[in-house]
Scaffold this active site. Structure first.
Site, PDB file in Angstrom:
ATOM      1  N   ALA A  43       0.826  -1.209   0.000  1.00 36.56           N
ATOM      2  CA  ALA A  43       0.000   0.000   0.000  1.00 36.56           C
ATOM      3  C   ALA A  43       0.857   1.255   0.000  1.00 36.56           C
ATOM      4  CB  ALA A  43      -0.942  -0.003   1.201  1.00 36.56           C
ATOM      5  N   GLU A  44       1.930   1.267   0.792  1.00 34.66           N
ATOM      6  CA  GLU A  44       2.877   2.382   0.759  1.00 34.66           C
ATOM      7  C   GLU A  44       4.302   1.887   0.920  1.00 34.66           C
ATOM      8  OE1 GLU A  44      -0.584   5.005   1.163  1.00 34.66           O
ATOM      9  OE2 GLU A  44      -0.041   3.278   2.377  1.00 34.66           O
ATOM     10  N   THR A  45       5.196   2.634   0.291  1.00 36.60           N
ATOM     11  CA  THR A  45       6.629   2.510   0.554  1.00 36.60           C
ATOM     12  C   THR A  45       7.110   3.864   1.058  1.00 36.60           C
ATOM     13  OG1 THR A  45       6.939   0.817  -1.147  1.00 36.60           O
ATOM     14  CG2 THR A  45       8.897   2.029  -0.440  1.00 36.60           C
ATOM     15  N   HIS A  75       0.823   4.072   8.766  1.00 35.62           N
ATOM     16  CA  HIS A  75       1.500   2.785   8.985  1.00 35.62           C
ATOM     17  C   HIS A  75       2.924   2.796   8.450  1.00 35.62           C
ATOM     18  CE1 HIS A  75       0.758   1.545   4.765  1.00 35.62           C
ATOM     19  NE2 HIS A  75       1.605   0.561   5.002  1.00 35.62           N
TER      20      HIS A  75
END
Length: 271
Positions: A43-45, A75
């Site tokens: 979902a995110e880096t 997160h």
């Protein structure tokens, strides 16, 4: 170049929300950052680099989904703080300079990390036409969130309705800039959480996010007002699941959780 995958808002591997984390000397081009995030495909880096001493922040921090850069991510911030503390690169409170302002992450002796984020203002609005159909569930109320988040917070009748959601992601994308936070009160507060949520962000390439820290900057004030308590625990009822302890302090909201590093390797495609 070291790259790590960290599961955030959980105390065990393969739960919570996974994030890629890269600690850099400086930010390369946006295209390279986006390519890495697309390759990681979580979902995110998060990408961070140290800042000169004496300023308002210790590290610069950016977040990319596989499709785009985002303004706020809880997160992946927790994951980055976990990497900094677990590797000895930081101790105590770390200050991050991000698109949404200065964010703080404080590690406690019990292994938890508390994020200090801006509280999302909420503005109730009429239920948009087609939203209930896109969700596949009746809607109790709808609140717009801050520009940093860009979501609609959608209250559903009960926990069972939240857990049963199987929304039309494309249709949901027409109703907010980033996505939809669906929530309801816990069916049984003695189970260890006060409210449940699920988060759908089709407009940034994430049909369902497992555990969303930024969404809790809106969920916390919403449920604190309803339940009359500043300190609550939210369960994000995704397939991976995760708990977020929240505390509303006026214009700031504290988000507390744990994180676990599950992969630690070398990125060969350097800029």
């Amino acid at each position: 170049m070291r790259i790590r995958i960290v599961d955030a808002f959980t105390d065990r591997p393969f739960a919570g929300n996974p994030a890629g984390v890269l600690l850099l000397d400086a930010f390369p081009t946006d295209d390279w950052l986006q390519d890495v995030a697309r390759e990681v495909n979580h979902a995110e880096t998060a990408f961070a680099h140290p800042l000169p001493p004496g300023g308002d922040a210790d590290w610069a921090l950016r977040w990319f989904t596989p499709a785009t850069e985002v303004d706020m991510c809880g997160h992946a911030t927790l994951a980055t703080a976990h990497v900094l503390h677990s590797t000895g690169a930081a101790s105590g409170t770390v200050r991050f300079a991000a698109r949404c302002g200065i964010l703080r992450a404080t590690a406690a002796e019990d292994g938890t990390i508390t994020l200090d984020f801006p509280t999302s203002p909420l503005e109730e609005e009429a239920v948009p036409d087609g939203l209930a159909e896109a969700l596949g569930a009746p809607v109790v109320s709808v609140h717009d969130t801050s520009a940093d988040i860009g979501d609609l917070l959608v209250e559903l009748p009960d926990e069972a309705a939240v857990r049963a959601l199987a929304p039309d992601a494309r249709a949901l994308g027409r109703h907010s800039r980033r996505g939809i936070i669906a929530t309801a009160a816990a069916a049984d507060p003695s189970a260890g959480y006060d409210y449940v949520s699920r988060c759908f962000f089709p407009n940034v390439g994430v049909d369902e996010d497992p555990v969303t820290g930024s969404a809790h900057t809106a969920l916390a004030p919403f449920w604190s007002a309803r339940l009359g308590r500043a300190e609550l625990t939210g369960l994000q009822a995704s397939a991976r699941s995760g708990l977020v302890r929240t505390e509303v302090r006026g214009e700031r909201t504290l988000l507390t959780g744990r994180a676990v590093t599950v992969m630690d390797g070398e990125l060969l495609a350097t800029p």
